[in-house]
Structure formats: C-alpha cells, structure tokens
Design a protein around this motif. Structure first.
Motif, PDB file in Angstrom:
ATOM      1  N   THR A  46      -3.179 -11.397   7.063  1.00 51.52           N
ATOM      2  CA  THR A  46      -4.209 -10.596   7.679  1.00 51.52           C
ATOM      3  C   THR A  46      -4.644  -9.573   6.729  1.00 51.52           C
ATOM      4  O   THR A  46      -4.114  -8.408   6.717  1.00 51.52           O
ATOM      5  N   THR A  47      -5.645  -9.882   5.746  1.00 50.94           N
ATOM      6  CA  THR A  47      -5.888  -9.152   4.533  1.00 50.94           C
ATOM      7  C   THR A  47      -6.595  -7.849   4.684  1.00 50.94           C
ATOM      8  O   THR A  47      -6.430  -7.183   3.756  1.00 50.94           O
ATOM      9  N   THR A  48      -6.859  -7.583   5.955  1.00 42.78           N
ATOM     10  CA  THR A  48      -7.434  -6.226   6.006  1.00 42.78           C
ATOM     11  C   THR A  48      -6.378  -5.439   5.762  1.00 42.78           C
ATOM     12  O   THR A  48      -6.726  -3.975   5.504  1.00 42.78           O
ATOM     13  N   HIS A  49      -5.132  -5.783   5.923  1.00 43.08           N
ATOM     14  CA  HIS A  49      -3.965  -4.647   5.840  1.00 43.08           C
ATOM     15  C   HIS A  49      -3.900  -4.236   4.245  1.00 43.08           C
ATOM     16  O   HIS A  49      -3.183  -3.224   3.977  1.00 43.08           O
ATOM     17  N   TYR A  50      -4.615  -5.223   3.364  1.00 38.72           N
ATOM     18  CA  TYR A  50      -4.190  -4.798   2.035  1.00 38.72           C
ATOM     19  C   TYR A  50      -4.738  -3.404   1.579  1.00 38.72           C
ATOM     20  O   TYR A  50      -4.484  -3.141   0.521  1.00 38.72           O
ATOM     21  N   THR A  51      -5.749  -3.028   2.294  1.00 36.65           N
ATOM     22  CA  THR A  51      -6.403  -1.757   1.684  1.00 36.65           C
ATOM     23  C   THR A  51      -5.348  -0.368   1.971  1.00 36.65           C
ATOM     24  O   THR A  51      -5.500   0.690   1.509  1.00 36.65           O
ATOM     25  N   ARG A  56     -12.451 -14.879   2.795  1.00 34.55           N
ATOM     26  CA  ARG A  56     -12.133 -13.452   2.878  1.00 34.55           C
ATOM     27  C   ARG A  56     -12.563 -12.920   1.596  1.00 34.55           C
ATOM     28  O   ARG A  56     -12.837 -13.511   0.539  1.00 34.55           O
ATOM     29  N   SER A  57     -13.098 -11.807   1.711  1.00 34.99           N
ATOM     30  CA  SER A  57     -13.881 -11.101   0.699  1.00 34.99           C
ATOM     31  C   SER A  57     -12.948  -9.686   0.392  1.00 34.99           C
ATOM     32  O   SER A  57     -12.707  -8.835   1.334  1.00 34.99           O
ATOM     33  N   HIS A  58     -12.793  -9.447  -0.910  1.00 33.42           N
ATOM     34  CA  HIS A  58     -11.624  -8.481  -1.305  1.00 33.42           C
ATOM     35  C   HIS A  58     -12.487  -7.656  -2.308  1.00 33.42           C
ATOM     36  O   HIS A  58     -12.884  -8.073  -3.355  1.00 33.42           O
ATOM     37  N   LEU A  59     -12.426  -6.052  -2.351  1.00 34.41           N
ATOM     38  CA  LEU A  59     -13.100  -5.369  -3.318  1.00 34.41           C
ATOM     39  C   LEU A  59     -11.977  -4.619  -3.884  1.00 34.41           C
ATOM     40  O   LEU A  59     -11.307  -3.735  -2.952  1.00 34.41           O
ATOM     41  N   TRP A  60     -11.643  -4.624  -4.991  1.00 33.75           N
ATOM     42  CA  TRP A  60     -10.339  -4.013  -5.735  1.00 33.75           C
ATOM     43  C   TRP A  60     -11.138  -3.054  -6.625  1.00 33.75           C
ATOM     44  O   TRP A  60     -12.253  -3.099  -6.918  1.00 33.75           O
ATOM     45  N   LEU A  61     -10.429  -1.938  -7.085  1.00 31.77           N
ATOM     46  CA  LEU A  61     -10.821  -1.139  -8.078  1.00 31.77           C
ATOM     47  C   LEU A  61     -11.441  -1.791  -9.189  1.00 31.77           C
ATOM     48  O   LEU A  61     -12.177  -1.507  -9.989  1.00 31.77           O
ATOM     49  N   ILE A  62     -10.660  -3.053  -9.645  1.00 29.06           N
ATOM     50  CA  ILE A  62     -11.040  -3.807 -10.972  1.00 29.06           C
ATOM     51  C   ILE A  62     -12.052  -5.077 -10.566  1.00 29.06           C
ATOM     52  O   ILE A  62     -12.796  -5.602 -11.579  1.00 29.06           O
ATOM     53  N   GLY A  63     -12.452  -5.141  -9.361  1.00 31.11           N
ATOM     54  CA  GLY A  63     -13.655  -6.257  -9.089  1.00 31.11           C
ATOM     55  C   GLY A  63     -13.545  -6.514  -7.732  1.00 31.11           C
ATOM     56  O   GLY A  63     -12.895  -6.235  -6.807  1.00 31.11           O
TER      57      GLY A  63
END
Length: 151
Positions: A23-28, A53-60
C-alpha cells in the motif's frame, strides 16, 4: 544498469508486512517521498497485477505498474515513466517468515540514461538516494507495525 537492494527484518506477521508495504500511500512516511497515489486498481487486489501507482519523491516523479502480485510473498513492478527520465528493468519486494518476524528484501535495477555520465550518476547519486529512501520506508513500516511491549 545498477542493482540496488535493501533488506530488513520487521517484527510483524508476513501478511501484515506485505499489506503495509504494498500500500504505497504509506511511503510518504519517508522524508524523501512527497506523494503516492494508486491511479488504477489491479486484478484481484487494489495493488495487484496491472495496478498503476504514481510517486512523487524529492528527486522526481515515477509511474509504476505492478507486474507480479503473489501475496504475501512477493510483488514486482516496473517504472513505466519518470521525470527525470530513467531506465528501469526491475522492482521487486520479497517477504519471508523468520523467527524474528518478516524478512523483506527490496531490489531495483535501474540507471540514469545520460550518455557518458549515466553510470557515474546512477552509482553516486541515484543509488544512495534510492537505497536510503527504501531503508526509510522499511523503517517506517517497522515503526508502524511495532507491537508495544506488554505492561
């Protein structure tokens, strides 16, 4: 292409750890992850095969598609698009029961596709950021799933 692997034993049942980490919403909960969204449900489970799934990290930014979902033992994904651009061959998490809890092994194989400098940038910039972020996410899972000691 660089292979990056992070491992951790989390003191929680395998099904619980699998559910939390897929459940990648936990990754925040990692300081380098800004936002995660499930943009398309998968087959048989929200994060099952075919899920996007879509992820926004500080690097991209990364758009990932789930290619394998074998609950509670393994999941695999591929980065279909990213900004800045990257080449990605594999993302895999495996889960194994141990006497101490659940052993998680998170592996990715990727590179920054820049002529001449791509290998250097992948090894010395992307690799440390990716492995640190994976480690932070696994630490967040361990904290979230920790059972308080009996009083």
């Amino acid at each position: 292409m660089e292979t990056m692997t992070v491992e951790r034993v989390i003191d929680a049942p395998i099904a619980t750890v699998f559910a939390w980490l897929t459940t990648t919403t936990h990754y925040t909960r990692s300081p380098l992850v800004v936002r995660c969204r499930l943009t398309r449900h998968g087959e048989g489970a929200p994060y099952g095969v075919g899920a996007v799934r879509s992820h926004l990290w500080l690097i991209g930014w990364f758009r990932e598609r789930i290619t394998r979902y074998d609950a509670p033992y393994a999941t695999e994904y591929v980065v279909e698009r990213s900004l800045p651009p990257s080449r990605h061959e594999l993302g895999r998490m495996t889960f194994t029961e141990t006497p101490a809890g659940t052993h998680v092994r998170w592996t990715t194989r990727a590179e920054i596709p820049v002529p001449l400098l791509g290998g250097f940038l992948t090894r010395h910039v992307a690799r440390p950021i990716i492995t640190r972020t994976f480690g932070n996410i696994l630490a967040a899972a361990e904290t979230a799933l920790a059972v308080p000691p009996p009083a």
